[in-house]
Scaffold this active site. Structure first.
Site, PDB file in Angstrom:
ATOM      1  N   GLY A 192       0.840  -1.200   0.000  1.00  0.00           N
ATOM      2  CA  GLY A 192       0.000   0.000   0.000  1.00  0.00           C
ATOM      3  C   GLY A 192       0.873   1.247   0.000  1.00  0.00           C
ATOM      4  N   ARG A 249     -36.466  -0.039  13.524  1.00  0.00           N
ATOM      5  CA  ARG A 249     -37.219  -0.834  12.556  1.00  0.00           C
ATOM      6  C   ARG A 249     -38.304  -1.666  13.244  1.00  0.00           C
ATOM      7  N   GLU A 278      -1.279  -8.881   6.262  1.00  0.00           N
ATOM      8  CA  GLU A 278      -0.511  -9.118   7.492  1.00  0.00           C
ATOM      9  C   GLU A 278      -0.598 -10.579   7.923  1.00  0.00           C
TER      10      GLU A 278
HETATM   11  C1  LIG Z   1      -0.141  -0.470   8.622  1.00  0.00           C
HETATM   12  C2  LIG Z   1      -0.842   0.136   9.693  1.00  0.00           C
HETATM   13  C3  LIG Z   1      -1.590  -0.860  10.458  1.00  0.00           C
HETATM   14  C4  LIG Z   1      -2.739  -0.254  11.075  1.00  0.00           C
HETATM   15  C5  LIG Z   1      -3.746  -1.307  11.401  1.00  0.00           C
HETATM   16  C6  LIG Z   1      -4.979  -0.706  11.820  1.00  0.00           C
HETATM   17  C7  LIG Z   1      -6.019  -0.863  10.757  1.00  0.00           C
HETATM   18  C8  LIG Z   1      -6.528   0.451  10.369  1.00  0.00           C
HETATM   19  C9  LIG Z   1      -7.612   0.383   9.353  1.00  0.00           C
HETATM   20  C10 LIG Z   1      -7.212  -0.355   8.103  1.00  0.00           C
HETATM   21  C11 LIG Z   1      -6.794   0.520   7.006  1.00  0.00           C
HETATM   22  C12 LIG Z   1      -5.555   0.504   6.504  1.00  0.00           C
HETATM   23  C13 LIG Z   1      -4.434  -0.299   7.040  1.00  0.00           C
HETATM   24  C14 LIG Z   1      -4.008  -1.350   6.099  1.00  0.00           C
HETATM   25  C15 LIG Z   1      -2.807  -1.977   6.558  1.00  0.00           C
HETATM   26  C16 LIG Z   1      -2.436  -3.106   5.672  1.00  0.00           C
HETATM   27  C17 LIG Z   1      -1.108  -3.563   6.005  1.00  0.00           C
HETATM   28  C18 LIG Z   1      -0.823  -4.859   5.356  1.00  0.00           C
HETATM   29  C19 LIG Z   1       0.631  -5.031   5.224  1.00  0.00           C
HETATM   30  C20 LIG Z   1       1.042  -6.411   4.827  1.00  0.00           C
HETATM   31  O1  LIG Z   1       0.266  -7.265   4.524  1.00  0.00           O
HETATM   32  S1  LIG Z   1       2.728  -6.683   4.874  1.00  0.00           S
HETATM   33  C21 LIG Z   1       2.990  -8.331   4.431  1.00  0.00           C
HETATM   34  C22 LIG Z   1       2.569  -9.257   5.518  1.00  0.00           C
HETATM   35  N1  LIG Z   1       2.968 -10.595   5.196  1.00  0.00           N
HETATM   36  C23 LIG Z   1       2.774 -11.595   5.992  1.00  0.00           C
HETATM   37  O2  LIG Z   1       2.191 -11.459   7.041  1.00  0.00           O
HETATM   38  C24 LIG Z   1       3.358 -12.903   5.565  1.00  0.00           C
HETATM   39  C25 LIG Z   1       2.915 -14.048   6.415  1.00  0.00           C
HETATM   40  N2  LIG Z   1       3.969 -15.041   6.501  1.00  0.00           N
HETATM   41  C26 LIG Z   1       4.810 -15.113   7.572  1.00  0.00           C
HETATM   42  O3  LIG Z   1       4.716 -14.347   8.524  1.00  0.00           O
HETATM   43  C27 LIG Z   1       5.844 -16.190   7.558  1.00  0.00           C
HETATM   44  O4  LIG Z   1       6.326 -16.500   6.346  1.00  0.00           O
HETATM   45  C28 LIG Z   1       5.372 -17.458   8.278  1.00  0.00           C
HETATM   46  C29 LIG Z   1       4.003 -17.916   7.832  1.00  0.00           C
HETATM   47  C30 LIG Z   1       5.330 -17.122   9.755  1.00  0.00           C
HETATM   48  C31 LIG Z   1       6.344 -18.613   8.039  1.00  0.00           C
HETATM   49  O5  LIG Z   1       7.607 -18.127   8.126  1.00  0.00           O
HETATM   50  P1  LIG Z   1       8.892 -19.059   8.071  1.00  0.00           P
HETATM   51  O6  LIG Z   1       8.764 -20.001   6.941  1.00  0.00           O
HETATM   52  O7  LIG Z   1      10.124 -18.251   8.132  1.00  0.00           O
HETATM   53  O8  LIG Z   1       8.730 -19.672   9.430  1.00  0.00           O
HETATM   54  P2  LIG Z   1       8.592 -21.078  10.015  1.00  0.00           P
HETATM   55  O9  LIG Z   1       7.174 -21.493   9.996  1.00  0.00           O
HETATM   56  O10 LIG Z   1       9.612 -21.990   9.433  1.00  0.00           O
HETATM   57  O11 LIG Z   1       9.040 -20.668  11.433  1.00  0.00           O
HETATM   58  C32 LIG Z   1      10.367 -20.411  11.799  1.00  0.00           C
HETATM   59  C33 LIG Z   1      10.381 -19.990  13.250  1.00  0.00           C
HETATM   60  O12 LIG Z   1      10.097 -18.601  13.289  1.00  0.00           O
HETATM   61  C34 LIG Z   1       8.987 -18.357  14.150  1.00  0.00           C
HETATM   62  N3  LIG Z   1       8.310 -17.178  13.634  1.00  0.00           N
HETATM   63  C35 LIG Z   1       7.653 -17.040  12.483  1.00  0.00           C
HETATM   64  N4  LIG Z   1       7.187 -15.797  12.366  1.00  0.00           N
HETATM   65  C36 LIG Z   1       7.571 -15.133  13.478  1.00  0.00           C
HETATM   66  C37 LIG Z   1       7.381 -13.806  13.944  1.00  0.00           C
HETATM   67  N5  LIG Z   1       6.675 -12.914  13.240  1.00  0.00           N
HETATM   68  N6  LIG Z   1       7.908 -13.463  15.109  1.00  0.00           N
HETATM   69  C38 LIG Z   1       8.595 -14.357  15.866  1.00  0.00           C
HETATM   70  N7  LIG Z   1       8.812 -15.631  15.470  1.00  0.00           N
HETATM   71  C39 LIG Z   1       8.292 -16.013  14.300  1.00  0.00           C
HETATM   72  C40 LIG Z   1       8.190 -19.611  14.076  1.00  0.00           C
HETATM   73  O13 LIG Z   1       7.347 -19.736  15.176  1.00  0.00           O
HETATM   74  C41 LIG Z   1       9.288 -20.665  14.066  1.00  0.00           C
HETATM   75  O14 LIG Z   1       9.736 -20.804  15.374  1.00  0.00           O
HETATM   76  P3  LIG Z   1      10.314 -22.198  15.868  1.00  0.00           P
HETATM   77  O15 LIG Z   1      11.485 -22.508  15.013  1.00  0.00           O
HETATM   78  O16 LIG Z   1       9.203 -23.192  15.706  1.00  0.00           O
HETATM   79  O17 LIG Z   1      10.635 -21.961  17.304  1.00  0.00           O
HETATM   80  C1  LIG Z   2      -5.503  -4.925   0.889  1.00  0.00           C
HETATM   81  C2  LIG Z   2      -4.156  -5.556   0.997  1.00  0.00           C
HETATM   82  C3  LIG Z   2      -3.081  -4.784   1.399  1.00  0.00           C
HETATM   83  C4  LIG Z   2      -1.808  -5.326   1.466  1.00  0.00           C
HETATM   84  N1  LIG Z   2      -0.739  -4.542   1.800  1.00  0.00           N
HETATM   85  C5  LIG Z   2       0.515  -5.055   1.758  1.00  0.00           C
HETATM   86  C6  LIG Z   2       1.649  -4.226   2.019  1.00  0.00           C
HETATM   87  O1  LIG Z   2       1.523  -3.054   2.335  1.00  0.00           O
HETATM   88  N2  LIG Z   2       2.881  -4.772   1.913  1.00  0.00           N
HETATM   89  C7  LIG Z   2       3.072  -6.074   1.588  1.00  0.00           C
HETATM   90  O2  LIG Z   2       4.214  -6.503   1.511  1.00  0.00           O
HETATM   91  N3  LIG Z   2       2.021  -6.893   1.348  1.00  0.00           N
HETATM   92  C8  LIG Z   2       0.755  -6.413   1.419  1.00  0.00           C
HETATM   93  N4  LIG Z   2      -0.331  -7.226   1.179  1.00  0.00           N
HETATM   94  C9  LIG Z   2      -0.110  -8.627   0.835  1.00  0.00           C
HETATM   95  C10 LIG Z   2      -0.538  -9.574   1.935  1.00  0.00           C
HETATM   96  O3  LIG Z   2       0.298  -9.500   3.031  1.00  0.00           O
HETATM   97  C11 LIG Z   2      -0.611 -10.988   1.383  1.00  0.00           C
HETATM   98  O4  LIG Z   2      -1.630 -11.011   0.411  1.00  0.00           O
HETATM   99  C12 LIG Z   2      -0.890 -11.973   2.494  1.00  0.00           C
HETATM  100  O5  LIG Z   2       0.240 -12.128   3.304  1.00  0.00           O
HETATM  101  C13 LIG Z   2      -1.354 -13.344   1.967  1.00  0.00           C
HETATM  102  O6  LIG Z   2      -0.436 -13.867   1.119  1.00  0.00           O
HETATM  103  P1  LIG Z   2      -0.833 -14.414  -0.341  1.00  0.00           P
HETATM  104  O7  LIG Z   2      -1.548 -13.342  -1.046  1.00  0.00           O
HETATM  105  O8  LIG Z   2       0.426 -14.936  -0.908  1.00  0.00           O
HETATM  106  O9  LIG Z   2      -1.829 -15.579  -0.086  1.00  0.00           O
HETATM  107  P2  LIG Z   2      -1.591 -17.122  -0.375  1.00  0.00           P
HETATM  108  O10 LIG Z   2      -0.588 -17.625   0.602  1.00  0.00           O
HETATM  109  O11 LIG Z   2      -1.318 -17.359  -1.795  1.00  0.00           O
HETATM  110  O12 LIG Z   2      -2.992 -17.690   0.026  1.00  0.00           O
HETATM  111  C14 LIG Z   2      -3.903 -18.334  -0.875  1.00  0.00           C
HETATM  112  C15 LIG Z   2      -4.612 -19.473  -0.131  1.00  0.00           C
HETATM  113  O13 LIG Z   2      -3.669 -20.478   0.185  1.00  0.00           O
HETATM  114  C16 LIG Z   2      -3.763 -20.841   1.550  1.00  0.00           C
HETATM  115  N5  LIG Z   2      -2.423 -21.210   2.030  1.00  0.00           N
HETATM  116  C17 LIG Z   2      -1.235 -20.635   1.726  1.00  0.00           C
HETATM  117  N6  LIG Z   2      -0.242 -21.246   2.369  1.00  0.00           N
HETATM  118  C18 LIG Z   2      -0.782 -22.232   3.103  1.00  0.00           C
HETATM  119  C19 LIG Z   2      -0.250 -23.212   3.992  1.00  0.00           C
HETATM  120  N7  LIG Z   2       1.041 -23.287   4.279  1.00  0.00           N
HETATM  121  N8  LIG Z   2      -1.108 -24.065   4.573  1.00  0.00           N
HETATM  122  C20 LIG Z   2      -2.423 -23.990   4.336  1.00  0.00           C
HETATM  123  N9  LIG Z   2      -2.994 -23.074   3.496  1.00  0.00           N
HETATM  124  C21 LIG Z   2      -2.174 -22.217   2.890  1.00  0.00           C
HETATM  125  C22 LIG Z   2      -4.301 -19.610   2.245  1.00  0.00           C
HETATM  126  O14 LIG Z   2      -4.968 -19.944   3.445  1.00  0.00           O
HETATM  127  C23 LIG Z   2      -5.243 -19.046   1.194  1.00  0.00           C
HETATM  128  O15 LIG Z   2      -6.484 -19.677   1.343  1.00  0.00           O
HETATM  129  C24 LIG Z   2      -1.619  -6.695   1.132  1.00  0.00           C
HETATM  130  C25 LIG Z   2      -2.707  -7.482   0.756  1.00  0.00           C
HETATM  131  C26 LIG Z   2      -3.972  -6.922   0.693  1.00  0.00           C
HETATM  132  C27 LIG Z   2      -5.121  -7.777   0.256  1.00  0.00           C
END
Ligand SMILES: CCCCCCCCCC/C=C\CCCCCCCC(=O)SCCNC(=O)CCNC(=O)[C@H](O)C(C)(C)COP(=O)(O)OP(=O)(O)OC[C@H]1O[C@@H](n2cnc3c(N)ncnc32)[C@H](O)[C@@H]1OP(=O)(O)O
Ligand SMILES: Cc1cc2nc3c(=O)[nH]c(=O)nc-3n(C[C@H](O)[C@H](O)[C@H](O)COP(=O)(O)OP(=O)(O)OC[C@H]3O[C@@H](n4cnc5c(N)ncnc54)[C@H](O)[C@@H]3O)c2cc1C
Length: 664
Positions: free
Chosen positions: A177, A310, A424
């Site tokens: 974003g 309502r 997230e």
């Molecule tokens: C931005 C402002 C926010 C405001 C919010 C308020 C809302 C206001 C209104 C809304 C309006 C606008 C706001 C919009 C905001 C949108 C923001 C969106 C931004 C994004 O989406 S950014 C991209 C986010 N992406 C993800 O979240 C990706 C998800 N995937 C992962 O996190 C990881 O890949 C994973 C699924 C955790 C797997 O990772 P990995 O393969 O490396 O890990 P393992 O499973 O092998 O685990 C290894 C080890 O690490 C531990 N671990 C994993 N993650 C974490 C962590 N985060 N912290 C600490 N430890 C972690 C895990 O437990 C394993 O531990 P172990 O070895 O078992 O002890």
């Molecule tokens: C509105 C919006 C704002 C965003 N803003 C940001 C941003 O600012 N910065 C940024 O970097 N990213 C941003 N993102 C991206 C966002 O963080 C990712 O879309 C999110 O982390 C999900 O990843 P994906 O899209 O790869 O989903 P995928 O992982 O491809 O998911 C597809 C499907 O597969 C399933 N799946 C995937 N992996 C597994 C698994 N291991 N086991 C079981 N099921 C699984 C999921 O449950 C889901 O049903 C944004 C997304 C949206 C929609």
């Protein structure tokens, strides 16, 4: 409030001090006064009007957002608002914008992963908005699997630079974003390669656009990814696509708190865990949990007020029909959502405390609570956003046909909120993280390592595996100890069952994949236990105000009994309760609905939302719904003329042709 208050009779029924409840909802008197002052400031400023927002085409909508966001910044400077006040102002402006990512992710990423020196250089620029940043992690090919990201950052010792490159189409950054049209900089996550070796993902500060003419810098291709779900809604945000063609940045723009690359190209890992690279996500997940109660309470406020306005059926002797809020089915759908809004509020407060605690520990190099913080933020983010998105949609249905109108505020609220289930961290992927944590905990039972914090209950596993509920009558379900034990026993038994099934597989990863659905359910049970426990703990505090604590007890009871009813299968299947006890729980739940009913309107008034913030005709404070709905319809552009554009071109020839056919 001026004019007739159509909900005045409802307000008179309240059995508690609404003003004191407002303070409980806000978290403190300070928070209440801050929110009250800033929300009114925004509501009374025509610069923040929401009029006609859902009708604007994308380009105009986006331009309008840029105007509002920069006007908000101007007001923040003019009024010399503190950081806390400024954040509140942005919240009440209520329009997703690039500033969310600048303040919410770009700055926290530099703070969490940058060295002191890097923070000193970049943060002042970001705080003054002399640079605008975003968080560029997700790619076209990978979002959930962060380790699968493909963008490369290759160190060039000749020039002391990193070369940032997108080697494939799927490595294009996709979704960040604020990236599409606004950001000048980004924290880019890329594979760190030095001396030919890949050291995995790290963050880098990369300039994307010229600070002179805003054009993309050489080697940078950047743009918006296109229209998203819903009219208006999240389309105020420029989610972007980004590609690099061998873009060079100085070495010191690698965020170096977790690991460093020396001038010679040597990779050095600090003694902090690599997981700190994911720290910004932990922070944002915690803020998303706090925000869930905001979004759900808005929807519930609208649906509750409208349900009292309502009326349908049941008129006796020409009297008024029944208010739909008096139907038990309406209460059974609405009141658990009202209770959930309060439950999420309190668990959000607690999570904020947990996050602050873990941050202080990390600063003192104590990493022991990081796994629990990760499990709690991931699990509660998943639980609360799923329930909130579903809850907003349920509120729309609770408002019947009128809930489908944009002027109800609910379609836009849903469209803006629903991606929280994905961003997230996809909610299922996050539950599986919690499940891993639970399976690890179960496997370590008996090893001498005592489970603490939210998994302390696992330390009483022998008792929890064999105890039975001693509930004999409906009101026994109001005893906190009975409830906590029920949720603990259910969570513990589901985790142990998963662990036992996992142990049947030779390869644990294969087992985890095969049992993923059960594991996700065990994670939900654990997270629900946390929410229930934190609500009950809140009630053990001193809560001033006449009747306030009693109302919170009713809400808490509704929250856990509704969950117990909804997940009856788990509680019965794990053998903790009998079907008779499940039925008593349901009797108690119905009794609590009746206790809540006279207080419903005042409980949503306690959210203290302005009509500007709610932006809903159905949720108006004064309940004056019908005249305002009628008035709003006439403002639709289609009603600017009696004859619609296109009539002469398309409809008239059709009618003429039918006329000719009729004559034949
Ligand atoms: C931005 C402002 C926010 C405001 C919010 C308020 C809302 C206001 C209104 C809304 C309006 C606008 C706001 C919009 C905001 C949108 C923001 C969106 C931004 C994004 O989406 S950014 C991209 C986010 N992406 C993800 O979240 C990706 C998800 N995937 C992962 O996190 C990881 O890949 C994973 C699924 C955790 C797997 O990772 P990995 O393969 O490396 O890990 P393992 O499973 O092998 O685990 C290894 C080890 O690490 C531990 N671990 C994993 N993650 C974490 C962590 N985060 N912290 C600490 N430890 C972690 C895990 O437990 C394993 O531990 P172990 O070895 O078992 O002890
Ligand atoms: C509105 C919006 C704002 C965003 N803003 C940001 C941003 O600012 N910065 C940024 O970097 N990213 C941003 N993102 C991206 C966002 O963080 C990712 O879309 C999110 O982390 C999900 O990843 P994906 O899209 O790869 O989903 P995928 O992982 O491809 O998911 C597809 C499907 O597969 C399933 N799946 C995937 N992996 C597994 C698994 N291991 N086991 C079981 N099921 C699984 C999921 O449950 C889901 O049903 C944004 C997304 C949206 C929609």
């Amino acid at each position: 409030m001026e004019g007739v208050d159509y909900l005045a009779d409802e307000r008179k029924k309240a059995e508690f001090d609404v003003n004191e409840m407002k303070i409980v909802w806000a978290g403190s008197r300070h928070n209440f006064e801050l929110s009250d002052r800033i929300s009114k400031l925004v509501a009374n400023d025509p610069g923040f009007s929401k009029e006609g927002r859902t009708m604007l085409p994308r380009k105009e909508l986006f331009k309008n957002t840029l105007r509002k966001a920069t006007y908000a910044w101007k007001r923040i400077i003019e009024l010399r608002l503190s950081e806390e006040e400024a954040a509140k102002l942005r919240h009440f402006v209520d329009e997703p914008a690039f500033t969310d990512l600048h303040w919410g992710m770009f700055i926290p990423a530099i703070k969490g992963q940058g060295t002191d020196e890097q923070q000193k250089k970049w943060l002042p620029l970001a705080y003054k908005m002399q640079i605008i940043g975003c968080y560029a992690q997700t790619e076209l090919g990978h979002g959930s699997n962060v380790q699968g990201l493909e963008t490369t950052a290759t160190f060039d010792p000749q020039t002391d630079e990193f070369v940032i490159h997108s080697p494939t189409l799927t490595s294009s950054k996709w979704w960040p974003g604020g990236l599409g049209k606004v950001s000048t900089h980004a924290v880019v996550y890329a594979r760190l390669i030095t001396n030919g070796k890949d050291y995995g993902i790290n963050g880098f500060i990369v300039q994307l656009r010229s600070l002179e003419d805003h054009k993309p810098l050489p080697g940078v291709t950047v743009g918006d990814i296109g229209l998203k779900f819903g009219n208006g809604a999240y389309n105020t945000m420029d989610n972007g696509v980004l590609r690099f063609d061998h873009v060079r940045i100085p070495r010191d723009q690698m965020l170096m708190r977790v690991s460093q690359v020396t001038r010679e190209g040597k990779y050095v890992q600090s003694d902090v865990p690599r997981q700190l690279l994911y720290g910004t996500m932990v922070y944002v997940r915690q803020t998303i949990v706090s925000d869930a109660s905001n979004a759900l309470s808005r929807a519930v406020c609208i649906a509750t007020r409208y349900s009292a306005v309502r009326r349908q059926f049941g008129s006796q002797n020409g009297g008024q029909e029944i208010q739909v809020i008096d139907y038990k089915t309406q209460q059974n759908r609405l009141f658990p959502l009202l209770a959930s809004a309060y439950a999420f509020r309190f668990v959000g407060e607690w999570l904020k405390w947990l996050y602050t605690d873990v941050t202080q520990r990390l600063q003192a190099n104590d990493f022991s609570t990081l796994p629990e913080a990760h499990a709690c933020t991931a699990g509660l983010k998943s639980l609360t956003t799923t329930a909130t998105a579903d809850g907003i949609e349920e509120c729309r249905k609770l408002c019947g046909g009128h809930g489908y109108l944009c002027s109800s505020g609910l379609p836009e609220l849903f469209a803006v909120y629903v991606p929280a289930c994905t961003y997230e961290g996809d909610n299922t992927v996050l539950l599986l993280q919690v499940a891993r944590f639970l399976m690890k905990t179960v496997s370590q039972l008996g090893s001498g390592k005592k489970p603490v914090g939210t998994i302390a209950y696992m330390g009483r596993i022998e008792h929890l595996m064999q105890c039975r509920s001693d509930v004999k009558q409906a009101k026994d379900w109001l005893k906190p100890s009975a409830v906590v034990e029920a949720f603990e026993a259910r969570a513990a038994r589901m985790s142990v069952a998963c662990a036992q099934n996992l142990s049947k597989f030779d390869n644990p990863e294969e087992g985890f994949a095969e049992l993923a659905a059960d594991l996700a359910e065990a994670a939900v049970a654990h997270c629900q236990l946390i929410v229930v426990s934190k609500f009950i703990e809140k009630l053990q505090q001193d809560i001033p105000g006449e009747g306030v604590k009693q109302q919170l007890e009713v809400l808490c009871g509704i929250y856990y009994l509704f969950l117990l009813h909804k997940h009856q299968g788990d509680f019965l299947g794990t053998g903790y309760i009998t079907s008779k006890q499940a039925s008593l729980a349901n009797d108690q739940l119905r009794a609590l609905y009746s206790q809540l009913r006279p207080n419903a309107i005042s409980l949503v008034d306690a959210f203290n939302y302005t009509d500007h913030f709610l932006d809903s005709i159905l949720g108006r404070y004064d309940g004056n719904v019908y005249p305002k709905l009628y008035e709003a319809a006439w403002k639709d552009p289609l009603n600017q003329s009696d004859i619609a554009d296109g009539f002469h071109e398309y409809i008239r020839p059709l009618l003429k042709q039918q006329l000719r056919t009729a004559r034949l």
